[in-house]
Design an enzyme around this catalytic site. Structure first.
Site, PDB file in Angstrom:
ATOM      1  N   PRO A   1      34.225  43.379 -30.383  1.00  0.00           N
ATOM      2  CA  PRO A   1      34.175  42.051 -29.757  1.00  0.00           C
ATOM      3  C   PRO A   1      35.566  41.488 -29.487  1.00  0.00           C
ATOM      4  CG  PRO A   1      33.468  41.946 -32.068  1.00  0.00           C
ATOM      5  CD  PRO A   1      33.621  43.394 -31.720  1.00  0.00           C
TER       6      PRO A   1
ATOM      7  N   GLU B   1      31.806  45.695 -41.091  1.00  0.00           N
ATOM      8  CA  GLU B   1      32.875  44.743 -40.761  1.00  0.00           C
ATOM      9  C   GLU B   1      33.781  45.281 -39.662  1.00  0.00           C
ATOM     10  OE1 GLU B   1      33.194  41.556 -41.778  1.00  0.00           O
ATOM     11  OE2 GLU B   1      31.215  42.099 -42.534  1.00  0.00           O
TER      12      GLU B   1
ATOM     13  N   ARG C   1      25.585  54.574 -13.128  1.00  0.00           N
ATOM     14  CA  ARG C   1      24.965  54.220 -11.846  1.00  0.00           C
ATOM     15  C   ARG C   1      25.990  54.150 -10.707  1.00  0.00           C
ATOM     16  NH1 ARG C   1      24.492  49.251 -10.413  1.00  0.00           N
ATOM     17  NH2 ARG C   1      22.371  49.356  -9.601  1.00  0.00           N
TER      18      ARG C   1
ATOM     19  N   ASP D   1      25.098  45.590  -4.930  1.00  0.00           N
ATOM     20  CA  ASP D   1      24.900  44.869  -6.183  1.00  0.00           C
ATOM     21  C   ASP D   1      25.849  43.694  -6.321  1.00  0.00           C
ATOM     22  OD1 ASP D   1      22.909  46.425  -7.222  1.00  0.00           O
ATOM     23  OD2 ASP D   1      24.293  47.859  -8.120  1.00  0.00           O
TER      24      ASP D   1
HETATM   25  N1  SAM Z   1      34.216  41.891 -37.948  1.00  0.00           N
HETATM   26  C1  SAM Z   1      34.248  42.289 -36.575  1.00  0.00           C
HETATM   27  C2  SAM Z   1      34.912  41.200 -35.757  1.00  0.00           C
HETATM   28  O1  SAM Z   1      34.634  40.032 -35.996  1.00  0.00           O
HETATM   29  O2  SAM Z   1      35.633  41.547 -34.802  1.00  0.00           O
HETATM   30  C3  SAM Z   1      32.862  42.513 -36.019  1.00  0.00           C
HETATM   31  C4  SAM Z   1      32.210  43.715 -36.548  1.00  0.00           C
HETATM   32  S1  SAM Z   1      30.646  44.009 -35.817  1.00  0.00           S
HETATM   33  C5  SAM Z   1      29.543  43.320 -36.983  1.00  0.00           C
HETATM   34  C6  SAM Z   1      30.409  45.736 -36.019  1.00  0.00           C
HETATM   35  C7  SAM Z   1      30.748  46.576 -34.819  1.00  0.00           C
HETATM   36  O3  SAM Z   1      29.905  46.233 -33.741  1.00  0.00           O
HETATM   37  C8  SAM Z   1      32.145  46.441 -34.281  1.00  0.00           C
HETATM   38  O4  SAM Z   1      33.071  47.226 -34.991  1.00  0.00           O
HETATM   39  C9  SAM Z   1      31.991  46.899 -32.857  1.00  0.00           C
HETATM   40  O5  SAM Z   1      32.075  48.305 -32.756  1.00  0.00           O
HETATM   41  C10 SAM Z   1      30.570  46.490 -32.522  1.00  0.00           C
HETATM   42  N2  SAM Z   1      30.487  45.263 -31.715  1.00  0.00           N
HETATM   43  C11 SAM Z   1      30.020  44.065 -32.109  1.00  0.00           C
HETATM   44  N3  SAM Z   1      30.042  43.172 -31.135  1.00  0.00           N
HETATM   45  C12 SAM Z   1      30.536  43.796 -30.044  1.00  0.00           C
HETATM   46  C13 SAM Z   1      30.818  43.385 -28.705  1.00  0.00           C
HETATM   47  N4  SAM Z   1      30.612  42.141 -28.297  1.00  0.00           N
HETATM   48  N5  SAM Z   1      31.319  44.314 -27.859  1.00  0.00           N
HETATM   49  C14 SAM Z   1      31.545  45.579 -28.251  1.00  0.00           C
HETATM   50  N6  SAM Z   1      31.303  46.022 -29.510  1.00  0.00           N
HETATM   51  C15 SAM Z   1      30.810  45.147 -30.408  1.00  0.00           C
END
Ligand code: SAM
Length: 245
Positions: free
Chosen positions: A89, A117, A155, A170
């Site tokens: 994220p 995490e 796609r 699109d």
């Molecule tokens: N503690 C992290 C932070 O706040 O940045 C979030 C960890 S999340 C619970 C677990 C995993 O989900 C991340 O390591 C990532 O690979 C994935 N993930 C969660 N949200 C995401 C998003 N919006 N985009 C891409 N990957 C995501």
């Protein structure tokens, strides 16, 4: 062929999405190859543990660096070069433009899926080329984000969409949202299909669609409209829309 290597602790998440519809067809046609690897295969010990408690304390677990580095090293030992992408994220927001750039990659794209995490920071520092977020919300893992990236890329591969559909029409292709679509019946619960679409007049239909794409983008995503390359016809259509509103 676009080659994708997925590194995950939960390979089962990918089973059904990769076997349906467009993703299945793209693989069958040899346009796309997705290999899903279980990170545990590179974890050490009888229990193959790939995560551990965080230094400094606190809730949750963190993905250990060793299995990830070892997985990447063993992938690197054979096959085409890699472009390693971490789903997080905290990454750059994923857009159609990113999908287009990645769909043209000649290197193997590695999609590294975090869990819990997240991953040990040293993976980010020492092994990742690019970080992608699919939006400002937090998922439990990177698997669904990886599937979003895979489908958006797939796609766009030439030949992946049937003759009935075109990525060029699109949303986002030319910086605008898509125009509204209708199918039969012509009248449904008192709602009519716009007459021009029934006219068979190709030029009028093309103009109507362009105008509605502009109208929709103006109403919903003025930020996109401000950046879109507009033709003289587009400007004229926008003037008409302004007068109508
Ligand atoms: N503690 C992290 C932070 O706040 O940045 C979030 C960890 S999340 C619970 C677990 C995993 O989900 C991340 O390591 C990532 O690979 C994935 N993930 C969660 N949200 C995401 C998003 N919006 N985009 C891409 N990957 C995501």
């Amino acid at each position: 062929m676009l080659q994708v290597e997925v590194l995950t602790l939960f390979p089962g998440v990918f089973a059904s999405p990769l076997q349906e519809s467009l993703l299945r067809r793209a693989q069958e046609k040899g346009l796309l190859c997705v290999r899903v690897r279980n990170l545990r295969d590179w974890a050490e010990g009888r229990h193959r543990i790939a995560d551990d408690v965080p230094y400094g304390g606190g809730a949750g677990m963190v993905l250990k660096p060793e299995p990830i580095f070892q997985a990447l090293e063993s992938l690197r030992a054979t096959g085409d070069p890699l472009r390693v992408i971490l789903l997080t994220p905290q990454g750059e927001r994923f857009t159609q433009e990113t999908a287009r750039r990645l769909a043209a990659e000649t290197r193997r794209i590695v999609l590294l899926c975090g869990r819990y995490e997240g991953i040990d920071e040293r993976v980010r520092l020492g092994a990742v080329d690019e970080e992608i977020s699919i939006g400002d919300y937090v998922l439990a893992g990177g698997e669904l984000a990886a599937l979003v990236v895979i489908e958006a890329m797939a796609r766009l591969l030439p030949g992946a969409l049937g003759a009935e559909a075109s990525a060029r029409e699109d949303s986002f292709w030319e910086g605008l949202l898509d125009y509204p679509h209708y199918t039969r019946p012509a009248m449904f619960r008192g709602m009519e299909v716009p007459e021009v679409l029934l006219s068979g007049h190709h030029e009028q239909i093309r103009r109507w669609r362009r105008k509605e794409a502009l109208r929709r983008t103006r109403a919903r995503r003025p930020d996109l409209l401000a950046r879109a390359p507009l033709s003289p016809e587009d400007r004229e259509l926008l003037r008409e829309i302004e007068q109508e509103t």
